[in-house]
Design an enzyme around this catalytic site. Sequence first.
Site, PDB file in Angstrom:
ATOM      1  N   ASP A  19       0.787  -1.053   0.019  1.00 14.79           N
ATOM      2  CA  ASP A  19       0.030  -0.033   0.041  1.00 14.79           C
ATOM      3  C   ASP A  19       0.963   1.379  -0.190  1.00 14.79           C
ATOM      4  OD1 ASP A  19      -2.361   1.288  -0.134  1.00 14.79           O
ATOM      5  OD2 ASP A  19      -2.822   1.099   2.289  1.00 14.79           O
ATOM      6  N   HIS A  36       2.210   3.586  -8.973  1.00 13.28           N
ATOM      7  CA  HIS A  36       2.222   1.924  -9.262  1.00 13.28           C
ATOM      8  C   HIS A  36       3.376   1.590  -9.990  1.00 13.28           C
ATOM      9  CE1 HIS A  36      -1.952   2.262  -7.341  1.00 13.28           C
ATOM     10  NE2 HIS A  36      -2.283   3.166  -8.321  1.00 13.28           N
ATOM     11  N   LEU A 130      11.386 -20.057  -4.878  1.00 15.06           N
ATOM     12  CA  LEU A 130      10.310 -19.189  -4.163  1.00 15.06           C
ATOM     13  C   LEU A 130       8.816 -19.371  -5.079  1.00 15.06           C
ATOM     14  CD1 LEU A 130       9.565 -16.729  -2.426  1.00 15.06           C
ATOM     15  CD2 LEU A 130       9.876 -15.454  -4.339  1.00 15.06           C
TER      16      LEU A 130
HETATM   17  C1  IPE Z   1      -5.453  -3.069  -0.523  1.00 13.58           C
HETATM   18  O1  IPE Z   1      -4.907  -1.779  -0.625  1.00 13.58           O
HETATM   19  C2  IPE Z   1      -5.264  -3.569  -1.612  1.00 13.58           C
HETATM   20  C3  IPE Z   1      -3.997  -3.709  -2.139  1.00 13.58           C
HETATM   21  C4  IPE Z   1      -3.102  -3.376  -1.561  1.00 13.58           C
HETATM   22  C5  IPE Z   1      -3.950  -4.413  -3.470  1.00 13.58           C
HETATM   23  P1  IPE Z   1      -6.178  -0.421  -0.531  1.00 13.58           P
HETATM   24  O2  IPE Z   1      -5.274   0.789  -0.364  1.00 13.58           O
HETATM   25  O3  IPE Z   1      -7.064  -0.532  -1.532  1.00 13.58           O
HETATM   26  O4  IPE Z   1      -6.991  -0.685   0.891  1.00 13.58           O
HETATM   27  P2  IPE Z   1      -8.071   0.113   1.426  1.00 13.58           P
HETATM   28  O5  IPE Z   1      -9.080   0.154   0.649  1.00 13.58           O
HETATM   29  O6  IPE Z   1      -7.371   1.499   1.801  1.00 13.58           O
HETATM   30  O7  IPE Z   1      -8.234  -0.522   2.823  1.00 13.58           O
HETATM   31  C1  IPE Z   2      -1.843   0.187  -3.318  1.00  8.63           C
HETATM   32  O1  IPE Z   2      -1.567   1.542  -3.494  1.00  8.63           O
HETATM   33  C2  IPE Z   2      -1.851  -0.421  -4.818  1.00  8.63           C
HETATM   34  C3  IPE Z   2      -3.225  -0.611  -5.172  1.00  8.63           C
HETATM   35  C4  IPE Z   2      -4.091  -0.904  -4.296  1.00  8.63           C
HETATM   36  C5  IPE Z   2      -3.235  -1.103  -6.318  1.00  8.63           C
HETATM   37  P1  IPE Z   2      -2.649   2.592  -3.247  1.00  8.63           P
HETATM   38  O2  IPE Z   2      -2.922   2.737  -4.791  1.00  8.63           O
HETATM   39  O3  IPE Z   2      -3.843   2.168  -2.517  1.00  8.63           O
HETATM   40  O4  IPE Z   2      -1.854   3.841  -2.470  1.00  8.63           O
HETATM   41  P2  IPE Z   2      -2.618   4.968  -1.781  1.00  8.63           P
HETATM   42  O5  IPE Z   2      -3.242   4.115  -0.499  1.00  8.63           O
HETATM   43  O6  IPE Z   2      -3.680   5.699  -2.505  1.00  8.63           O
HETATM   44  O7  IPE Z   2      -1.392   5.615  -1.319  1.00  8.63           O
HETATM   45 MG    MG Z   3      -4.232   2.406  -0.425  1.00  5.46          MG
END
Ligand code: IPE
Ligand code: IPE
Ligand code: MG
Length: 243
Positions: A19, A36, A130
């Site tokens: 995240d 990303h 792995l």
């Molecule tokens: C969770 O991240 C899913 C992934 C890392 C792919 P999100 O950023 O979408 O989670 P929430 O919705 O904030 O909990």
């Molecule tokens: C996690 O990073 C990746 C996915 C959920 C695909 P986020 O896109 O949720 O990044 P933040 O939480 O907005 O910083």
């Molecule tokens: Mg996120």
Amino acid sequence: MSQETQQDCQPQHIAIIMDGNGRWAKKRFLPRFVGHQKGLKSVKRLVAHCSSLGIKALTLFAFSTENWRRPPDEVNKLMGLFLKALQKEVSKLNENNVRLIIVGDRSGFNDEIQEHIAIAESMTRDNTGLVLSIAANYGGRWDIVEAVKKWQLAHPERSISELNEQALSPYIALSELPEVDLLIRTGGEQRISNFLIWQMAYAEFYFTEDLWPDFDEKSLDKAIASFTQRERRFGKTSEQVAK
Ligand code: IPE
Ligand code: IPE
Ligand code: MG
């Protein structure tokens, strides 16, 4: 090795909620998608590092069943990045003896992605290094419901009252792997977000403020070091574990 002594060793199965990509980009006044892209670089670094540490399984949360709620442009770009990674990175994984598994409801993806998932999995099927599982269109609740359906299909003659944890667990995703020992979540949030609910029932949790694109080999070493300090009791008392 008994589960009780495992805290002295490195984890066999690490799961990561990757995240913070969006915030990483925002801090730099860049579009979220750049975060990303950077995140994919972290994935490559960490896969190589886990391989070199001899970790048995690494499971990465790439796209949740709830992430379809994001703006269509971001969802499309994430799908494009997923496809590109499948096309470009799999032969390298194969060379490195990594077995790739995609876990999640793949019927949600377009035909081209589904095709490349199948190619990637069959290409790396016999690799013995792995085990890298990518959770994509994955939800822990979906996983459990699917398992119940699969159990029913496999045992049409049995009544639901015969269903128990032992009977269901072979139908839960990743049942062929050791259960998750260590869950890492980057980006500062302290929640599961519908990741591997069943498989993490006894995992040790490690939360870090580091945003995923900044998470590197040293950060992983720190998480593993924290894991090795924990006492895993699995319901027992500390005195029992010490014996
Ligand atoms: C969770 O991240 C899913 C992934 C890392 C792919 P999100 O950023 O979408 O989670 P929430 O919705 O904030 O909990
Ligand atoms: C996690 O990073 C990746 C996915 C959920 C695909 P986020 O896109 O949720 O990044 P933040 O939480 O907005 O910083
Ligand atoms: Mg996120």
